[in-house]
Design a protein around this motif. Structure first.
Motif, PDB file in Angstrom:
ATOM      1  N   ASP A 363      27.995  17.141  26.484  1.00 52.21           N
ATOM      2  CA  ASP A 363      27.132  18.318  26.593  1.00 52.21           C
ATOM      3  C   ASP A 363      27.924  19.609  26.787  1.00 52.21           C
ATOM      4  OD1 ASP A 363      24.489  17.109  26.366  1.00 52.21           O
ATOM      5  OD2 ASP A 363      24.956  16.120  28.243  1.00 52.21           O
ATOM      6  N   TRP A 364      29.161  19.507  27.242  1.00 56.04           N
ATOM      7  CA  TRP A 364      30.013  20.690  27.346  1.00 56.04           C
ATOM      8  C   TRP A 364      30.247  21.324  25.971  1.00 56.04           C
ATOM      9  CZ3 TRP A 364      33.684  22.187  31.520  1.00 56.04           C
ATOM     10  CH2 TRP A 364      33.403  21.555  32.742  1.00 56.04           C
ATOM     11  N   LEU A 365      30.368  20.497  24.954  1.00 53.13           N
ATOM     12  CA  LEU A 365      30.770  20.998  23.640  1.00 53.13           C
ATOM     13  C   LEU A 365      29.721  21.906  23.019  1.00 53.13           C
ATOM     14  CD1 LEU A 365      32.298  17.755  22.069  1.00 53.13           C
ATOM     15  CD2 LEU A 365      33.350  19.400  23.632  1.00 53.13           C
ATOM     16  N   PHE A 366      28.458  21.753  23.417  1.00 51.83           N
ATOM     17  CA  PHE A 366      27.375  22.501  22.775  1.00 51.83           C
ATOM     18  C   PHE A 366      26.487  23.182  23.812  1.00 51.83           C
ATOM     19  CE2 PHE A 366      28.170  18.287  20.904  1.00 51.83           C
ATOM     20  CZ  PHE A 366      28.916  18.679  19.805  1.00 51.83           C
ATOM     21  N   PHE A 367      27.022  23.410  24.999  1.00 53.81           N
ATOM     22  CA  PHE A 367      26.183  23.854  26.115  1.00 53.81           C
ATOM     23  C   PHE A 367      25.522  25.191  25.837  1.00 53.81           C
ATOM     24  CE2 PHE A 367      25.250  25.861  30.178  1.00 53.81           C
ATOM     25  CZ  PHE A 367      24.495  24.866  30.764  1.00 53.81           C
ATOM     26  N   ASP A 368      24.220  25.219  26.095  1.00 58.56           N
ATOM     27  CA  ASP A 368      23.414  26.430  25.986  1.00 58.56           C
ATOM     28  C   ASP A 368      22.483  26.432  27.183  1.00 58.56           C
ATOM     29  OD1 ASP A 368      21.589  28.429  25.467  1.00 58.56           O
ATOM     30  OD2 ASP A 368      21.170  27.815  23.413  1.00 58.56           O
ATOM     31  N   ASP A 369      22.642  27.388  28.075  1.00 61.09           N
ATOM     32  CA  ASP A 369      21.866  27.344  29.313  1.00 61.09           C
ATOM     33  C   ASP A 369      20.372  27.525  29.096  1.00 61.09           C
ATOM     34  OD1 ASP A 369      21.804  30.019  28.716  1.00 61.09           O
ATOM     35  OD2 ASP A 369      22.804  30.704  30.534  1.00 61.09           O
ATOM     36  N   LYS A 370      19.960  27.875  27.869  1.00 58.95           N
ATOM     37  CA  LYS A 370      18.529  27.988  27.581  1.00 58.95           C
ATOM     38  C   LYS A 370      17.876  26.619  27.385  1.00 58.95           C
ATOM     39  CE  LYS A 370      18.835  32.539  25.345  1.00 58.95           C
ATOM     40  NZ  LYS A 370      20.307  32.679  25.449  1.00 58.95           N
ATOM     41  N   ASP A 372      19.999  23.417  27.935  1.00 49.43           N
ATOM     42  CA  ASP A 372      20.762  22.355  28.591  1.00 49.43           C
ATOM     43  C   ASP A 372      20.681  22.458  30.100  1.00 49.43           C
ATOM     44  OD1 ASP A 372      22.078  20.676  26.516  1.00 49.43           O
ATOM     45  OD2 ASP A 372      22.834  22.607  25.848  1.00 49.43           O
ATOM     46  N   ASN A 373      21.026  21.373  30.762  1.00 50.48           N
ATOM     47  CA  ASN A 373      20.934  21.266  32.215  1.00 50.48           C
ATOM     48  C   ASN A 373      22.329  21.273  32.816  1.00 50.48           C
ATOM     49  OD1 ASN A 373      20.503  20.444  34.912  1.00 50.48           O
ATOM     50  ND2 ASN A 373      18.669  19.295  34.323  1.00 50.48           N
ATOM     51  N   ILE A 374      22.556  22.170  33.750  1.00 54.88           N
ATOM     52  CA  ILE A 374      23.871  22.281  34.388  1.00 54.88           C
ATOM     53  C   ILE A 374      24.263  20.985  35.102  1.00 54.88           C
ATOM     54  CG2 ILE A 374      22.976  23.224  36.540  1.00 54.88           C
ATOM     55  CD1 ILE A 374      25.463  24.990  36.692  1.00 54.88           C
ATOM     56  N   MET A 375      23.266  20.183  35.499  1.00 53.78           N
ATOM     57  CA  MET A 375      23.581  18.934  36.194  1.00 53.78           C
ATOM     58  C   MET A 375      24.315  17.952  35.291  1.00 53.78           C
ATOM     59  SD  MET A 375      22.705  19.152  39.323  1.00 53.78           S
ATOM     60  CE  MET A 375      22.513  17.490  39.949  1.00 53.78           C
ATOM     61  N   ASN A 376      24.172  18.105  33.979  1.00 51.57           N
ATOM     62  CA  ASN A 376      24.920  17.252  33.049  1.00 51.57           C
ATOM     63  C   ASN A 376      26.404  17.598  33.049  1.00 51.57           C
ATOM     64  OD1 ASN A 376      22.302  16.538  32.469  1.00 51.57           O
ATOM     65  ND2 ASN A 376      22.486  16.753  30.265  1.00 51.57           N
ATOM     66  N   LEU A 377      26.735  18.830  33.441  1.00 49.63           N
ATOM     67  CA  LEU A 377      28.123  19.289  33.458  1.00 49.63           C
ATOM     68  C   LEU A 377      28.814  18.994  34.784  1.00 49.63           C
ATOM     69  CD1 LEU A 377      27.587  22.938  32.089  1.00 49.63           C
ATOM     70  CD2 LEU A 377      27.883  20.845  30.745  1.00 49.63           C
ATOM     71  N   ARG A 413      33.021  23.689  12.844  1.00 45.70           N
ATOM     72  CA  ARG A 413      32.156  24.318  13.844  1.00 45.70           C
ATOM     73  C   ARG A 413      32.920  24.533  15.145  1.00 45.70           C
ATOM     74  NH1 ARG A 413      30.085  21.151  10.429  1.00 45.70           N
ATOM     75  NH2 ARG A 413      28.192  21.712   9.291  1.00 45.70           N
ATOM     76  N   LYS A 414      34.194  24.838  14.999  1.00 42.17           N
ATOM     77  CA  LYS A 414      35.040  25.028  16.181  1.00 42.17           C
ATOM     78  C   LYS A 414      34.549  26.190  17.040  1.00 42.17           C
ATOM     79  CE  LYS A 414      39.824  25.339  17.748  1.00 42.17           C
ATOM     80  NZ  LYS A 414      41.249  25.318  17.353  1.00 42.17           N
ATOM     81  N   ALA A 415      34.054  27.244  16.409  1.00 45.81           N
ATOM     82  CA  ALA A 415      33.554  28.390  17.166  1.00 45.81           C
ATOM     83  C   ALA A 415      32.393  27.982  18.072  1.00 45.81           C
ATOM     84  CB  ALA A 415      33.127  29.504  16.214  1.00 45.81           C
ATOM     85  N   MET A 416      31.551  27.095  17.562  1.00 44.35           N
ATOM     86  CA  MET A 416      30.421  26.605  18.360  1.00 44.35           C
ATOM     87  C   MET A 416      30.912  25.803  19.563  1.00 44.35           C
ATOM     88  SD  MET A 416      27.366  24.039  17.188  1.00 44.35           S
ATOM     89  CE  MET A 416      25.948  23.766  18.238  1.00 44.35           C
ATOM     90  N   VAL A 417      31.873  24.920  19.333  1.00 43.39           N
ATOM     91  CA  VAL A 417      32.421  24.103  20.416  1.00 43.39           C
ATOM     92  C   VAL A 417      33.122  24.989  21.446  1.00 43.39           C
ATOM     93  CG1 VAL A 417      34.067  22.276  20.982  1.00 43.39           C
ATOM     94  CG2 VAL A 417      32.648  22.071  18.936  1.00 43.39           C
ATOM     95  N   LEU A 418      33.877  25.968  20.969  1.00 41.99           N
ATOM     96  CA  LEU A 418      34.554  26.911  21.870  1.00 41.99           C
ATOM     97  C   LEU A 418      33.531  27.650  22.731  1.00 41.99           C
ATOM     98  CD1 LEU A 418      37.070  28.473  22.826  1.00 41.99           C
ATOM     99  CD2 LEU A 418      36.737  30.015  20.871  1.00 41.99           C
ATOM    100  N   GLY A 419      32.444  28.096  22.085  1.00 40.51           N
ATOM    101  CA  GLY A 419      31.401  28.791  22.836  1.00 40.51           C
ATOM    102  C   GLY A 419      30.720  27.898  23.851  1.00 40.51           C
ATOM    103  N   GLY A 420      30.506  26.630  23.489  1.00 36.61           N
ATOM    104  CA  GLY A 420      29.865  25.696  24.408  1.00 36.61           C
ATOM    105  C   GLY A 420      30.714  25.430  25.638  1.00 36.61           C
ATOM    106  N   ILE A 421      31.988  25.164  25.427  1.00 30.72           N
ATOM    107  CA  ILE A 421      32.892  24.879  26.558  1.00 30.72           C
ATOM    108  C   ILE A 421      33.037  26.109  27.442  1.00 30.72           C
ATOM    109  CG2 ILE A 421      35.262  24.295  27.181  1.00 30.72           C
ATOM    110  CD1 ILE A 421      35.354  22.518  24.669  1.00 30.72           C
ATOM    111  N   SER A 422      33.205  27.272  26.824  1.00 27.78           N
ATOM    112  CA  SER A 422      33.325  28.511  27.590  1.00 27.78           C
ATOM    113  C   SER A 422      32.062  28.770  28.410  1.00 27.78           C
ATOM    114  CB  SER A 422      33.580  29.688  26.636  1.00 27.78           C
ATOM    115  OG  SER A 422      33.621  30.903  27.338  1.00 27.78           O
ATOM    116  N   SER A 423      30.892  28.573  27.802  1.00 24.96           N
ATOM    117  CA  SER A 423      29.624  28.762  28.518  1.00 24.96           C
ATOM    118  C   SER A 423      29.490  27.792  29.682  1.00 24.96           C
ATOM    119  CB  SER A 423      28.448  28.582  27.551  1.00 24.96           C
ATOM    120  OG  SER A 423      28.457  29.560  26.541  1.00 24.96           O
ATOM    121  N   ALA A 424      29.953  26.558  29.470  1.00 26.06           N
ATOM    122  CA  ALA A 424      29.885  25.553  30.538  1.00 26.06           C
ATOM    123  C   ALA A 424      30.700  25.990  31.751  1.00 26.06           C
ATOM    124  CB  ALA A 424      30.382  24.211  30.005  1.00 26.06           C
TER     125      ALA A 424
END
Length: 488
Positions: A363-370, A372-377, A413-424
Motif C-alpha cells: 500500500d506504500w507504493l500507491f498510497f493516497d490519503d483520500k 487509503d488507510n494510514i493503519m496499513n502503513l 509508472r515510477k512517478a506514481m510509485v515515487l508519489g505513493g511512497i513519498s505520501s506515505a
C-alpha cells in the motif's frame, strides 16, 4: 440411528453444535421418512426440523435426496436458518469432521446454490477459508478441487444471484495457484492446477468488470503467476492492450493500483482458527510474554516448510485487516509491528521473504490519503524505527527493499510509485505515527547510501523536522523505549 459428525478423543467434551443437531434428529426422526406430515410447523418445530434434516443429510448419505426434498417442502425462510447452520459447521467444526460428512457438506453446498438459498455466499466464503495455503495434504487438495469445480459448474447461477462471491473465489484461487505451481509432476496437483487456471482465466477474460472490484491486490497476485503462459498473456494485455478486456471505463492499469483492496479479501487466506489466534496475540498477550504463543503458533500452523507461504497472507492480514483500537495501541499488549518482525524472521525461503516484504509495503507504493488507510502503513515504519539499534539488520533490509521497489516496480509508472511512497512517509510524520524520520536519516548504523536516498526522497520533510528537533533541543538519535525479541 445416524452416526456422528466428528472425530472425538475420549477426553474431549461433546461439540455443542453436534449435540443440538443430533438431539433434534432424535426428537423428530419418525417425521423424517415419507409420507411427510402436511401440518404447518410452529417456529420451534421448524427449527428442530431444519437441524434434524441437516443431521440426516450429513450422516445418512443414502437418504440425502429424501431429506433435501423434505427441506424444500417445509422451507419458509428462504433456507436462511438452514444455511446459517451449515456455516457454523464449516467455520467451527470442519477440521474434525469425518470425511464422509465433508463429502455431504459439499453436496449440500451445491444444493444451496441451486435454490439460491439466503446466505449461500457466506457458505462459499466459509469453505474457501478452510482451504489452507501451503498445505498439500490429500484432504486439503480435495477441498480445493471440489470448490473450484463448484464455482465452474454453478457459474451461471452465481453470476445471476451473487456475482461478488466469484471475486472472492478468484482471489483465493489465484493465491492458492501460486503455491500449487511450485510443485511439478504430481498428477493430482497437475489436475488441480488445470482447473484452477481454467476458472481464473475465465474470470479475468469474461468478467473483468467483476475482477476490478478486488483492487490493487489483484495485480499483486497476478504478478506471482506471470511465469505461467496464460497469466503472462493476461499481464501483457493489462499493460499494452487494456481494451481487450471489453470493460467500459477501464483504460489503464493505474486505475487498479489506485483502488484499495477490501479487508474481506485478506480474510479469505486466513482460516478462522488462525484468525482467532492472531487476533488473540494482538489483543491479549503482553509484550515480553509472547514467546510461548509464538512457539505454539509455529507448531500448529507452520510445521512444514511448504507452510511458509502462509506467512505472506498473515502479514497482509495484520497490515490491512487487523486495526487495533487506540486503547490497545497505548497498552502493553504486543504490537503489530513486533509480530510482523517475528514473522519476517520466521521465513527461510528467499521468495517467501520477498513476498512478505511486498505484503508489508504494497500500500506504500500507491498510497493516497483520500482512499487509503494510514493503519496499513503503520507496521512497516514502526518496525523500521523500533528495530534500531538492536535489530539494525531488520531496519536496513526493509529500507533497502523499499528502495528496490521504488527503482524496479513498474518502471512505466515510477512517478506514481515515487508519489505513493513519498505520501506515505509524509502522512506518517504528519499524523504523529513517528515524530520524525531523523531517527533513520541520522542513524550511523544504516548505510550512507540508504540515508542519502532518504534525504533525496524527502528533502522538505527532513529540513522541516530537523529544524523542529534542533529548536526544541530533542536529541536526534532517538532510541526506542522497548525492544521485543523477534525470535520464536
Amino acid at each position: 440411528m445416524a452416526s456422528g459428525l466428528i472425530r472425538k478423543a475420549p477426553h474431549e467434551a461433546e461439540n455443542p453444535i453436534e449435540v443440538s443437531l443430533r438431539e433434534s434428529f432424535q426428537i423428530v426422526e419418525p417425521k423424517l421418512r415419507p409420507p411427510f406430515p402436511l401440518t404447518i410447523p410452529t417456529q420451534e418445530e421448524y427449527s428442530n426440523l431444519n437441524r434434524a434434516i441437516l443431521y440426516g443429510i450429513l450422516c445418512e448419505s443414502h437418504l440425502a435426496n429424501v431429506h433435501i426434498k423434505h427441506l424444500h417442502g417445509i422451507v419458509t425462510d428462504g433456507y436462511g436458518y438452514f444455511t446459517s447452520l451449515l456455516i457454523k459447521i464449516v467455520n467451527d467444526m470442519y477440521g474434525k469432521l469425518f470425511d464422509s460428512v465433508k463429502r455431504q457438506l459439499i453436496w449440500v453446498a451445491h444444493e444451496t446454490v441451486h435454490v439460491s438459498a439466503v446466505g449461500f455466499d457466506g457458505l462459499m466464503v466459509a469453505f474457501l477459508r478452510q482451504i489452507a495455503g501451503g498445505d498439500f495434504s490429500e484432504g486439503n487438495l480435495w477441498l480445493c478441487f471440489e470448490m473450484v469445480s463448484l464455482f465452474l459448474s454453478k457459474w451461471e447461477s452465481l453470476l445471476e444471484e451473487d456475482p461478488s462471491v466469484l471475486t472472492f473465489a478468484l482471489y483465493a484461487f489465484l493465491r492458492l495457484l501460486a503455491d500449487h505451481c511450485r510443485v511439478s509432476n504430481v498428477e493430482r496437483i497437475e489436475a488441480l492446477k488445470r482447473i484452477e487456471i481454467e476458472f481464473c482465466v475465465r474470470m479475468l477474460r469474461e468478467q473483468f468488470c467483476l475482477c476490478l472490484k478486488i483492487g490493487r491486490d489483484l495485480l499483486r497476485l497476478l504478478q506471482d503467476l506471470v511465469h505461467k503462459p496464460e497469466f503472462c498473456a493476461i499481464w501483457k494485455d493489462l499493460l499494452l492492450n487494456p481494451s481487450s478486456f471489453r470493460t467500459e471505463g477501464f483504460a489503464d492499469i493505474t486505475q487498479i493500483y489506485r483502488t484499495r483492496t477490501s479487508s474481506r479479501y485478506f480474510l479469505l487466506r486466513i482460516t478462522p482458527e488462525m484468525e482467532s489466534q492472531v487476533r488473540f496475540l494482538l489483543t491479549h498477550v503482553k509484550l515480553g510474554s509472547q514467546k510461548r504463543y509464538q512457539v505454539w503458533f509455529t507448531k500448529k500452523f507452520l510445521a512444514t516448510p511448504e507452510r511458509e507461504t502462509l506467512l505472506i497472507d498473515i502479514v497482509r492480514f495484520i497490515c490491512c485487516a487487523h486495526h487495533p483500537s487506540n486503547e490497545i495501541i497505548q497498552s502493553d499488549v504486543i504490537q503489530r509491528w513486533a509480530v510482523i518482525g517475528w514473522l519476517l524472521k520466521s521465513g527461510k525461503k528467499t521468495h517467501v521473504e520477498a513476498n512478505m516484504k511486498i505484503s508489508l509495503f504494497y500500500d506504500w507504493l500507491f498510497f493516497d490519503d483520500k482512499v487509503d488507510n494510514i493503519m496499513n502503513l503503520e507496521p512497516a515504519i514502526l518496525l523500521m524505527v523500533h528495530s534500531i539499534p538492536k535489530y539494525i539488520d531488520m531496519t536496513h533490509s526493509l529500507l533497502e527493499f523499499l528502495f528496490i521497489l521504488l527503482d524496479n516496480y513498474d518502471l512505466d509508472r515510477k512517478a506514481m510509485v515515487l508519489g505513493g511512497i513519498s505520501s506515505a512517509f509524509h502522512i506518517l510524520v504528519r499524523k504523529g505515527v513517528v515524530q520524525s524520520l531523523d531517527v533513520l536519516v541520522s542513524c550511523d548504523m544504516l548505510s550512507p547510501y540508504l540515508r542519502e536516498r532518504l534525504r533525496k526522497l524527502l528533502p522538505d520533510l527532513q529540513l522541516h523536522y530537523s529544524r523542529e528537533l534542533r529548536d526544541s533541543n530533542i536529541p536526534c538519535n532517538i532510541t526506542p523505549l522497548f525492544l521485543p525479541s523477534f525470535e520464536s
